[in-house]
Design a protein around this motif. Sequence first.
Motif, PDB file in Angstrom:
ATOM      1  N   VAL A   1       0.850  -1.192   0.000  1.00  0.00           N
ATOM      2  CA  VAL A   1       0.000   0.000   0.000  1.00  0.00           C
ATOM      3  C   VAL A   1       0.886   1.242   0.000  1.00  0.00           C
ATOM      4  N   ARG A   2       0.501   2.235  -0.787  1.00  0.00           N
ATOM      5  CA  ARG A   2       1.278   3.478  -0.854  1.00  0.00           C
ATOM      6  C   ARG A   2       0.748   4.561   0.082  1.00  0.00           C
ATOM      7  N   ARG A   3      -0.577   4.615   0.258  1.00  0.00           N
ATOM      8  CA  ARG A   3      -1.109   5.652   1.138  1.00  0.00           C
ATOM      9  C   ARG A   3      -2.331   5.134   1.882  1.00  0.00           C
ATOM     10  N   VAL A   4      -2.539   5.704   3.072  1.00  0.00           N
ATOM     11  CA  VAL A   4      -3.627   5.286   3.954  1.00  0.00           C
ATOM     12  C   VAL A   4      -4.433   6.517   4.316  1.00  0.00           C
ATOM     13  N   SER A   5      -5.717   6.527   3.971  1.00  0.00           N
ATOM     14  CA  SER A   5      -6.570   7.649   4.347  1.00  0.00           C
ATOM     15  C   SER A   5      -7.545   7.205   5.432  1.00  0.00           C
ATOM     16  N   LEU A   6      -8.154   8.185   6.090  1.00  0.00           N
ATOM     17  CA  LEU A   6      -8.984   7.919   7.263  1.00  0.00           C
ATOM     18  C   LEU A   6     -10.455   8.255   7.043  1.00  0.00           C
ATOM     19  N   GLY A   7     -10.791   8.828   5.895  1.00  0.00           N
ATOM     20  CA  GLY A   7     -12.179   9.175   5.622  1.00  0.00           C
ATOM     21  C   GLY A   7     -12.738  10.094   6.688  1.00  0.00           C
ATOM     22  N   GLY A   8     -13.931   9.809   7.144  1.00  0.00           N
ATOM     23  CA  GLY A   8     -14.567  10.633   8.168  1.00  0.00           C
ATOM     24  C   GLY A   8     -14.232  10.204   9.591  1.00  0.00           C
ATOM     25  N   ALA A   9     -13.240   9.322   9.769  1.00  0.00           N
ATOM     26  CA  ALA A   9     -12.973   8.751  11.092  1.00  0.00           C
ATOM     27  C   ALA A   9     -12.563   9.808  12.122  1.00  0.00           C
ATOM     28  N   LEU A  10     -11.690  10.733  11.750  1.00  0.00           N
ATOM     29  CA  LEU A  10     -11.281  11.761  12.706  1.00  0.00           C
ATOM     30  C   LEU A  10     -12.454  12.671  13.051  1.00  0.00           C
ATOM     31  N   ALA A  11     -13.271  12.984  12.066  1.00  0.00           N
ATOM     32  CA  ALA A  11     -14.463  13.794  12.338  1.00  0.00           C
ATOM     33  C   ALA A  11     -15.402  13.050  13.281  1.00  0.00           C
ATOM     34  N   ARG A  12     -15.589  11.755  13.050  1.00  0.00           N
ATOM     35  CA  ARG A  12     -16.450  10.974  13.933  1.00  0.00           C
ATOM     36  C   ARG A  12     -15.879  10.890  15.348  1.00  0.00           C
ATOM     37  N   ALA A  13     -14.544  10.798  15.446  1.00  0.00           N
ATOM     38  CA  ALA A  13     -13.921  10.772  16.766  1.00  0.00           C
ATOM     39  C   ALA A  13     -14.178  12.082  17.507  1.00  0.00           C
ATOM     40  N   ALA A  14     -14.092  13.203  16.788  1.00  0.00           N
ATOM     41  CA  ALA A  14     -14.370  14.501  17.411  1.00  0.00           C
ATOM     42  C   ALA A  14     -15.829  14.591  17.841  1.00  0.00           C
ATOM     43  N   TRP A  15     -16.737  14.146  16.955  1.00  0.00           N
ATOM     44  CA  TRP A  15     -18.151  14.138  17.305  1.00  0.00           C
ATOM     45  C   TRP A  15     -18.406  13.216  18.508  1.00  0.00           C
ATOM     46  N   GLY A  16     -17.679  12.111  18.578  1.00  0.00           N
ATOM     47  CA  GLY A  16     -17.866  11.181  19.692  1.00  0.00           C
ATOM     48  C   GLY A  16     -17.552  11.822  21.031  1.00  0.00           C
ATOM     49  N   GLY A  17     -16.427  12.555  21.102  1.00  0.00           N
ATOM     50  CA  GLY A  17     -16.079  13.241  22.338  1.00  0.00           C
ATOM     51  C   GLY A  17     -17.096  14.311  22.701  1.00  0.00           C
ATOM     52  N   PHE A  18     -17.565  15.036  21.697  1.00  0.00           N
ATOM     53  CA  PHE A  18     -18.564  16.091  21.899  1.00  0.00           C
ATOM     54  C   PHE A  18     -19.871  15.505  22.430  1.00  0.00           C
ATOM     55  N   ILE A  19     -20.338  14.427  21.770  1.00  0.00           N
ATOM     56  CA  ILE A  19     -21.604  13.806  22.167  1.00  0.00           C
ATOM     57  C   ILE A  19     -21.519  13.234  23.579  1.00  0.00           C
ATOM     58  N   GLN A  20     -20.408  12.586  23.893  1.00  0.00           N
ATOM     59  CA  GLN A  20     -20.261  11.986  25.216  1.00  0.00           C
ATOM     60  C   GLN A  20     -20.307  13.045  26.308  1.00  0.00           C
ATOM     61  N   ALA A  21     -19.587  14.152  26.103  1.00  0.00           N
ATOM     62  CA  ALA A  21     -19.567  15.222  27.107  1.00  0.00           C
ATOM     63  C   ALA A  21     -20.941  15.866  27.244  1.00  0.00           C
ATOM     64  N   ALA A  22     -21.611  16.101  26.106  1.00  0.00           N
ATOM     65  CA  ALA A  22     -22.925  16.748  26.146  1.00  0.00           C
ATOM     66  C   ALA A  22     -23.971  15.848  26.794  1.00  0.00           C
ATOM     67  N   ARG A  23     -23.931  14.555  26.486  1.00  0.00           N
ATOM     68  CA  ARG A  23     -24.891  13.632  27.084  1.00  0.00           C
ATOM     69  C   ARG A  23     -24.696  13.509  28.594  1.00  0.00           C
ATOM     70  N   SER A  24     -23.445  13.544  29.013  1.00  0.00           N
ATOM     71  CA  SER A  24     -23.174  13.465  30.449  1.00  0.00           C
ATOM     72  C   SER A  24     -23.820  14.629  31.184  1.00  0.00           C
ATOM     73  N   ILE A  25     -23.834  15.792  30.554  1.00  0.00           N
ATOM     74  CA  ILE A  25     -24.448  16.970  31.169  1.00  0.00           C
ATOM     75  C   ILE A  25     -25.963  16.844  31.195  1.00  0.00           C
ATOM     76  N   VAL A  26     -26.561  16.529  30.048  1.00  0.00           N
ATOM     77  CA  VAL A  26     -28.024  16.543  29.960  1.00  0.00           C
ATOM     78  C   VAL A  26     -28.669  15.347  30.644  1.00  0.00           C
ATOM     79  N   GLU A  27     -27.981  14.202  30.651  1.00  0.00           N
ATOM     80  CA  GLU A  27     -28.585  12.994  31.215  1.00  0.00           C
ATOM     81  C   GLU A  27     -28.231  12.770  32.685  1.00  0.00           C
ATOM     82  N   GLU A  28     -27.048  13.242  33.113  1.00  0.00           N
ATOM     83  CA  GLU A  28     -26.601  12.963  34.467  1.00  0.00           C
ATOM     84  C   GLU A  28     -26.278  14.217  35.274  1.00  0.00           C
ATOM     85  N   GLY A  29     -26.312  15.372  34.613  1.00  0.00           N
ATOM     86  CA  GLY A  29     -25.952  16.603  35.308  1.00  0.00           C
ATOM     87  C   GLY A  29     -24.493  16.656  35.706  1.00  0.00           C
TER      88      GLY A  29
END
Length: 274
Positions: free
Chosen positions: A226-254
């Motif tokens: 293989v000459r090159r390796v791309s990540l597609g939307g994976a980094l964006a999804r990782a960023a969204w994952g951290g955002f969603i987890q933090a936001a859910r912790s606030i709204v669901e558990e305070g």
Amino acid sequence: MTDHNRSQKRAAFRDLHQSGCFVLPNPWDAGSAKLLESLGFKALATTSSGYAWSCGRADGQLSRAETLGHMRMMVEATNLPVNADFESGFADTAEGVAESVRMALETGVAGLSIEDSTGIPSSPLREIGESAERISAARAAIDASGGDVLLVGRAENFFVGCADLDDTLIRLKAYADAGADCLYAPGIKTREQISAVVTAVAPKPVNVLIGWDSDFTLQDLAELGVRRVSLGGALARAAWGGFIQAARSIVEEGRFDGFANAPSGAELNSLFRK
């Protein structure tokens, strides 16, 4: 960007495909592009999905004009070469693909990919002959502009529910013959599949997508050719994952304990300060 700088970026991008194996990460905005550049990556690629999500849209719902504007912004945000996820060329005909590619070249990208998917669930892939004709039209448009932009031909079989390796190989070989410089079958995951693709289109370089947790290392992929390796939307999804987890912790558990891995404002200000 001057014509000289543009040519330098495109030459550097082509050189990266000559030997070895490099990672082509996919930022979705100027900030993520600058961050990846600061970490030492040698080139970047846009992600249609990552950008669409940042706009509150689903992947594939952005127009050609919106995509071209994003490509131009990403090129201007970094000193690195940028490869464009140009989806299926935003046209129904080969002539339309050529027109779209000419517009894409004006943004300053160093490479761009053309997919063979239709976006129609009942018939998700274009016929091979039609797809090859579209690659050939993109090739002609690039050559007419100087020929220094790298063209990537994508076989979307494994991404659209048509996981037929034999058909994938036939498609990739046809796209290589039609003028694609680099070949890409997003969704292949096994050593056998990757090796088959590398062998089928040799000596042209192959891009492999790693958009999930994988046991492969960069060295493993390099040893497979293989000459090159791309990540597609994976980094964006990782960023969204951290955002969603933090936001859910606030709204669901305070709770307000979801920021442990977040960089400080001072770190980000230091990174982006001009």
